[in-house]
Design an enzyme around this catalytic site. Structure first.
Site, PDB file in Angstrom:
ATOM      1  N   CYS A 337       0.088  -8.375   4.614  1.00 15.25           N
ATOM      2  CA  CYS A 337       0.413  -7.932   5.900  1.00 15.25           C
ATOM      3  C   CYS A 337      -1.099  -7.914   6.733  1.00 15.25           C
ATOM      4  O   CYS A 337      -0.825  -8.375   7.798  1.00 15.25           O
ATOM      5  CB  CYS A 337       1.008  -6.355   5.921  1.00 15.25           C
ATOM      6  SG  CYS A 337       0.701  -5.610   4.501  1.00 15.25           S
ATOM      7  N   ARG A 366      -1.857  -8.214  -8.163  1.00 15.14           N
ATOM      8  CA  ARG A 366      -1.712  -6.808  -8.206  1.00 15.14           C
ATOM      9  C   ARG A 366      -2.048  -6.670  -9.624  1.00 15.14           C
ATOM     10  O   ARG A 366      -1.488  -7.140 -10.538  1.00 15.14           O
ATOM     11  CB  ARG A 366      -0.309  -6.264  -7.803  1.00 15.14           C
ATOM     12  CG  ARG A 366      -0.106  -6.559  -6.493  1.00 15.14           C
ATOM     13  CD  ARG A 366       1.141  -5.867  -6.195  1.00 15.14           C
ATOM     14  NE  ARG A 366       1.737  -6.248  -4.809  1.00 15.14           N
ATOM     15  CZ  ARG A 366       2.710  -5.918  -4.377  1.00 15.14           C
ATOM     16  NH1 ARG A 366       3.757  -5.346  -4.965  1.00 15.14           N
ATOM     17  NH2 ARG A 366       2.857  -6.243  -2.999  1.00 15.14           N
ATOM     18  N   GLN A 384       5.264 -13.841  -3.062  1.00 17.30           N
ATOM     19  CA  GLN A 384       6.286 -13.222  -2.270  1.00 17.30           C
ATOM     20  C   GLN A 384       6.938 -14.116  -1.185  1.00 17.30           C
ATOM     21  O   GLN A 384       6.146 -14.918  -0.684  1.00 17.30           O
ATOM     22  CB  GLN A 384       5.818 -11.762  -1.502  1.00 17.30           C
ATOM     23  CG  GLN A 384       5.244 -10.550  -2.729  1.00 17.30           C
ATOM     24  CD  GLN A 384       4.745  -9.663  -1.847  1.00 17.30           C
ATOM     25  OE1 GLN A 384       3.986  -9.653  -1.101  1.00 17.30           O
ATOM     26  NE2 GLN A 384       5.212  -8.340  -2.181  1.00 17.30           N
ATOM     27  N   ASP A 386       7.183 -13.419   1.637  1.00 17.46           N
ATOM     28  CA  ASP A 386       7.247 -12.551   2.765  1.00 17.46           C
ATOM     29  C   ASP A 386       7.272 -12.872   4.096  1.00 17.46           C
ATOM     30  O   ASP A 386       7.401 -14.069   4.587  1.00 17.46           O
ATOM     31  CB  ASP A 386       5.471 -12.264   2.376  1.00 17.46           C
ATOM     32  CG  ASP A 386       5.273 -10.769   2.698  1.00 17.46           C
ATOM     33  OD1 ASP A 386       6.243 -10.126   2.897  1.00 17.46           O
ATOM     34  OD2 ASP A 386       4.121 -10.328   2.561  1.00 17.46           O
ATOM     35  N   HIS A 388       6.753 -10.974   8.133  1.00 17.97           N
ATOM     36  CA  HIS A 388       6.093  -9.614   8.837  1.00 17.97           C
ATOM     37  C   HIS A 388       6.619 -10.036  10.349  1.00 17.97           C
ATOM     38  O   HIS A 388       6.552 -10.930  10.991  1.00 17.97           O
ATOM     39  CB  HIS A 388       4.671  -9.377   8.871  1.00 17.97           C
ATOM     40  CG  HIS A 388       4.256  -9.039   7.743  1.00 17.97           C
ATOM     41  ND1 HIS A 388       3.608  -9.731   6.817  1.00 17.97           N
ATOM     42  CD2 HIS A 388       4.327  -7.712   6.919  1.00 17.97           C
ATOM     43  CE1 HIS A 388       3.276  -9.223   5.440  1.00 17.97           C
ATOM     44  NE2 HIS A 388       3.570  -7.822   5.716  1.00 17.97           N
ATOM     45  N   LYS A 467      11.407   2.343   3.654  1.00 16.37           N
ATOM     46  CA  LYS A 467      12.069   0.951   3.257  1.00 16.37           C
ATOM     47  C   LYS A 467      13.327   0.994   2.709  1.00 16.37           C
ATOM     48  O   LYS A 467      13.745   2.029   2.164  1.00 16.37           O
ATOM     49  CB  LYS A 467      11.049   0.433   2.174  1.00 16.37           C
ATOM     50  CG  LYS A 467      10.978   1.323   1.071  1.00 16.37           C
ATOM     51  CD  LYS A 467       9.965   0.488  -0.106  1.00 16.37           C
ATOM     52  CE  LYS A 467      10.118   1.259  -1.303  1.00 16.37           C
ATOM     53  NZ  LYS A 467       9.527   0.535  -2.542  1.00 16.37           N
ATOM     54  N   HIS A 513       7.935  -5.211   7.504  1.00 21.38           N
ATOM     55  CA  HIS A 513       7.707  -6.079   6.390  1.00 21.38           C
ATOM     56  C   HIS A 513       8.956  -6.164   5.524  1.00 21.38           C
ATOM     57  O   HIS A 513       9.649  -5.646   5.359  1.00 21.38           O
ATOM     58  CB  HIS A 513       6.828  -5.107   5.342  1.00 21.38           C
ATOM     59  CG  HIS A 513       5.271  -4.720   6.062  1.00 21.38           C
ATOM     60  ND1 HIS A 513       4.235  -4.952   5.658  1.00 21.38           N
ATOM     61  CD2 HIS A 513       5.268  -3.732   6.790  1.00 21.38           C
ATOM     62  CE1 HIS A 513       3.311  -4.132   6.273  1.00 21.38           C
ATOM     63  NE2 HIS A 513       4.043  -3.263   7.101  1.00 21.38           N
TER      64      HIS A 513
END
Length: 647
Positions: A337, A366, A384, A386, A388, A467, A513
Site C-alpha cells: 500500500c 513477512r 500478492q 494486490d 489498491h 475487511k 486494499h
RNA sequence: GCCGGAGUAGCUCAACCGGUAGAGCAGCCGCCUUGUAAGCGGCAGGCUAGGGGUUCGAGUCCCCUCUCCGGCUCCA
C-alpha cells in the site's frame, strides 16, 4: 407425562421418567441401542428426566449426534487412562471436535508424553472400555465442586468453576464419573464406556491453556472415535488419501517447486511449476485490465521513514526485515500500500480521475514465526495479487461490490466456493472511531446489498481498517484465507492524500486494499491440492507428450510435436529408447493429460493414438484436429467437467 | 515464537543392545527397437542436517544450532 415421537405418535410415561425409560417403553432393542435423547434441540443423557410434552428423539448409533457423543465419551476415557498412568497429571478440558476429540493435560514435572506412549495409553483406555463403566452424572453446588477440585489440586478445573460462578452466576455444576475418573463436565454423555466401538489416538501437540500464548502450555492428545471399526478404518483411509494430495508431496514429485534450508519459507519455482505461475498471473492480468485496473510495479526496499509514516513500524515491525547498508535504515515491504500511495501522490488528482485502481503482483516479505511455515500455504516470500483502489466515499460500496464480484468470477473458474468473513476493528489500530464506524458500515452494506452470507469476526480487522476475507480449506480440512477486501480511511490520512472535488476544494480519498487469490504462492498450493496435481489443460505444466514406439518413428513424432507446439501447446517428445509401457507409465506418473502414441500405423495415416490421463486409450485422431481441440480448450480456461474421485 | 516429534544416497525407506552404512526407484554405461502403467545387465552414488561431547569404537547415547513435520498462538 407425555412425549411425542418422531413418527408423530404419543408416548405416555410415568412422571419423572427418563430417556432410558422411554426407550424401554418403545422396545428392548431400542433400549439397548440408545445412547442419549434429543428434546427441544438438546441432547441429554438417557438417565436425565424427560421434559413433559416435548417431542422426543432417541439418539442411537444411526443419529448424527452419536459421533459427537461417543467422542466426548472417549475424551473422558482418555483422561481416565492418562491420570492413572501418570499420577499427578492436571486435567483441563477435552471436547469432541470435527473428526475426533482431544484432551489437554499438564503432565507432572519431568514427564514428557509422545506418540511412542500411545500404545500404553490406548491399552489403558481399552481396559476401561472393556469394563463397561457407566457415565454417572451428579449435580452439586459450584462451591462444593470448587472445594473438591482444590483438594485434588486441579487448578484448571478450579479456574473454570471460578469463571462460571463469576461470569455466569452459576450455582450448580455437573460432574461426570466413569470408573475412577470424575470430571467437571456439562455433558451429555452416552450410557457407558462400552459404546465406544472403535478409537485411536492420532497425535500429540502443545496447546496454550485457553488459547492464550501468555499462559501455560499444555500437552494436547488428539484422538478419534467411531461407532464401528469399519468406520474408523474408512476414516484412516480417507486421511491417507488426503495426504496423497498434499501440495508439498505433489510439488516435489511433479517438480513444481522446492524449498531450501538457505531461505526458509521461500519457494523456488522449478521449470514445471512456472507454467502454472504464468498462466495464473496471465489470467489475473487479463481480468484486471478488463475491470479497469492499471498495473504497476514498485520496489521492495524502502527507507524506514516510510514505514514509520504508514504505521507499519509501530504495528508490524516484528514481522519485517530490515537492513542498514551505508548507515541508512531500510525495510523490505510487508505490504504494497505505501508504494502505491507514492504513485498516487506523484500527480495532483481530480475527482474525475477516481476511482484509480492500481494492481500489482506485489512481492512482499513477512517474517512469519518459524513454527507456522507450511509449504506454499504459509511462506515468508509472498507474491500478492494486490490492488489498491483510491476512490471517493460515495464510490466505496460500488467498488467493494465490484471486488467481491471479481473474486467470485475468479473462484468460479476453479470451482471454488469460498466462505466470507467480515472482520471489525481490532484492539490495536490507527484511525478514529468515526472512521471505523463509516468503514464497517460500508462493508456491511456491500455484503447486504449483494445478499451474501458471511460470518462476523469481531476485532479481527487489519490495523488500518475492517475487511472482508474469503476462506478456503486445504486437502485435510484446514482453513486458509485467500482473498481480502479491506477498507482504509487511515492511510490516506497519514499520507495526506487528496483529490480536487467538483467544488474546487481538496478532499481525502478512501483506499480499498484488495487481494482476491490472496497470494500466488498460497493459491497455487490450494490449486495443487484441489486438483490433486491433475490440472485442467490450461494450467497443466506439460499438456501433451508424444511417445514414439521405436526409433524409426522419431522423425514423424517430431513433426507431431512441432504441429502441436505451433498451436501454442506445451508439448514434449519422449525420445528415450524405452518401451512404450515405460514411457506411458512415466507420463501417467507425471499426470500429463494427453499421451500421443505414434508407431507404424499412425505414421502411415498421419494420425496419433490418443491416450488420456486416467482414462486410457481413446483411439486414433487427426493431428490437426487434436491441435485445434486442445488449443480451444486451453483458450477457454475450461474447468474439468467434474471433479474426479481419487482412487 | 511455544510444545512434541523427525532429519541416513536425488526420491522412498533399511541398518539388533553402540561394533565395517544397505535396498528399490531415479542417474550413468551397455544390450534390446519396443503397441497403451516399470525389458535386461552393469556401474556409480554418503562428512548419516551442522557443530561439540561421552566412548577403544557413535547413524545409534548427551548438549547446542539449523531445517522440516504435527499442533498452539499468529497469519495472504
Amino acid at each position: 407425562m407425555q412425549v411425542t415421537l418422531p413418527d408423530g405418535s404419543e408416548l405416555e410415561l410415568e412422571d419423572g421418567a427418563t430417556g432410558a425409560d422411554a426407550a424401554r417403553a418403545i422396545g428392548e432393542g431400542l433400549a439397548r441401542a440408545a445412547l442419549a435423547v434429543r428434546q427441544d434441540g438438546q441432547v441429554r443423557d438417557l438417565s436425565a428426566p424427560l421434559v413433559d410434552g416435548a417431542p422426543l428423539e432417541i439418539v442411537t448409533a444411526k443419529s448424527p449426534d452419536a459421533l459427537e457423543l461417543i467422542r466426548h465419551d472417549a475424551a473422558h476415557v482418555l483422561a481416565t487412562a492418562v491420570t492413572e498412568l501418570y499420577p499427578g497429571t492436571k486435567v483441563s478440558i477435552g471436547p469432541p471436535i470435527d473428526d475426533g476429540f482431544y484432551y489437554d493435560f499438564e503432565f507432572p514435572e519431568g514427564a514428557t508424553v509422545g506418540e511412542g506412549d500411545f500404545e500404553r495409553i490406548e491399552a489403558g483406555m481399552r481396559e476401561h472400555i472393556k469394563a463397561d463403566e457407566r457415565f454417572e452424572r451428579t449435580d452439586i453446588p459450584a462451591t462444593e465442586a470448587l472445594k473438591r477440585f482444590l483438594e485434588e489440586d486441579q487448578p484448571y478445573k478450579v479456574e473454570l468453576i471460578e469463571d462460571l460462578i463469576r461470569d455466569q452466576g452459576v450455582e450448580t455444576v455437573s460432574l461426570y464419573r466413569n470408573g475412577p475418573f470424575v470430571d467437571l463436565c456439562r455433558g451429555p454423555h452416552g450410557p457407558s464406556t462400552k459404546r465406544i466401538k472403535a478409537f485411536k489416538l492420532t497425535s500429540v501437540a502443545g496447546a496454550y491453556w485457553r488459547g492464550d500464548e501468555k499462559r501455560q502450555m499444555l500437552t494436547r492428545i488428539y484422538g478419534t472415535a467411531f461407532l464401528s471399526q469399519e468406520d474408523l478404518e474408512e476414516h484412516l483411509e480417507r486421511l491417507e488419501q488426503a495426504r496423497a494430495r498434499d501440495h508439498r508431496k505433489l510439488g516435489r514429485e511433479l517438480g513444481l517447486f522446492m524449498f531450501s534450508e538457505l531461505s526458509p519459507g521461500s519457494p523456488f519455482w522449478q521449470p514445471a511449476g512456472m507454467p502454472i505461475w504464468n498462466e495464473l498471473t496471465g489470467l489475473w492480468r487479463d481480468e484486471n485490465e478488463r475491470r479497469g485496473y492499471k498495473e504497476v510495479r514498485t520496489p521492495i526496499l524502502y527507507d524506514v521513514e516510510l514505514w514509520k509514516q504508514s504505521g507499519h513500524w509501530d504495528k508490524y515491525r516484528d514481522h519485517m526485515y530490515f537492513t542498514d547498508v551505508e548507515e541508512r535504515a531500510m525495510g523490505l515491504k510487508p505490504m504494497n500500500c505505501p508504494a502505491h500511495i507514492q504513485i498516487y501522490k506523484e500527480e495532483r488528482r481530480s475527482y474525475r480521475d477516481l476511482p484509480i485502481r492500481y494492481s500489482e503482483a506485489g512481492l512482499v516479505h513477512r517474517h512469519e514465526p518459524s513454527g507456522v511455515l507450511h509449504g506454499l500455504l504459509r511462506v515468508r516470500h509472498i507474491t500478492q495479487d494486490d490492488a489498491h483502489i483510491f476512490c471517493t466515499e460515495e464510490q466505496v460500496e460500488e467498488e467493494v461490490i465490484a471486488c467481491l464480484d471479481f473474486g467470485f468470477f475468479l473462484y468460479e473458474i476453479f470451482g471454488f466456493d469460498p466462505r466470507l468473513e467480515l472482520s471489525t476493528r481490532p484492539p490495536v489500530r490507527i484511525g478514529t472511531d468515526e472512521m471505523w464506524d463509516a468503514a464497517e458500515e460500508a462493508l456491511e452494506a456491500a455484503l447486504r446489498h449483494r445478499g451474501l452470507e458471511y460470518e462476523l469476526n469481531e476485532g479481527d480487522g487489519a490495523f488500518y481498517g475492517p475487511k472482508i476475507d474469503l476462506h478456503m480449506t486445504d486437502s485435510i480440512g484446514r482453513p486458509w484465507q485467500l482473498g481480502t477486501v479491506q477498507l482504509d480511511y487511515s492511510m490516506p490520512d497519514r499520507f495526506g492524500l487528496e483529490y480536487t472535488g467538483a467544488d474546487n476544494a481538496e478532499h481525502r480519498p478512501v483506499m480499498i486494499h484488495r487481494a482476491l487469490l490472496g497470494s500466488f504462492e498460497r493459491f497455487i498450493g490450494i490449486l495443487i491440492e484441489h486438483y490433486a496435481g491433475e490440472f485442467p489443460l490450461w494450467l497443466a505444466p506439460v499438456q501433451a507428450v508424444v511417445l514414439p514406439i521405436a526409433d524409426r518413428h522419431l522423425e514423424y513424432a517430431g513433426r507431431v510435436r512441432d504441429e502441436l507446439a505451433a498451436a501454442g501447446l506445451r508439448v514434449e517428445l519422449d525420445e528415450r529408447t524405452e518401451s512404450v509401457g515405460k514411457k506411458i507409465r512415466d507420463a501417467e506418473v507425471r499426470k500429463v493429460p494427453h499421451m500421443l502414441v505414434v508407431g507404424d500405423r499412425e505414421q502411415e495415416a498421419g494420425r496419433v493414438s490418443l491416450r488420456r490421463h486416467r482414462e486410457g486409450d481413446v483411439g486414433a485422431v487427426e493431428v490437426s484436429e487434436l491441435a485445434k481441440d486442445l488449443a480451444a480448450e486451453v483458450a477457454e480456461r475450461r474447468a474439468p467437467s467434474a471433479q474426479k474421485d481419487l482412487s
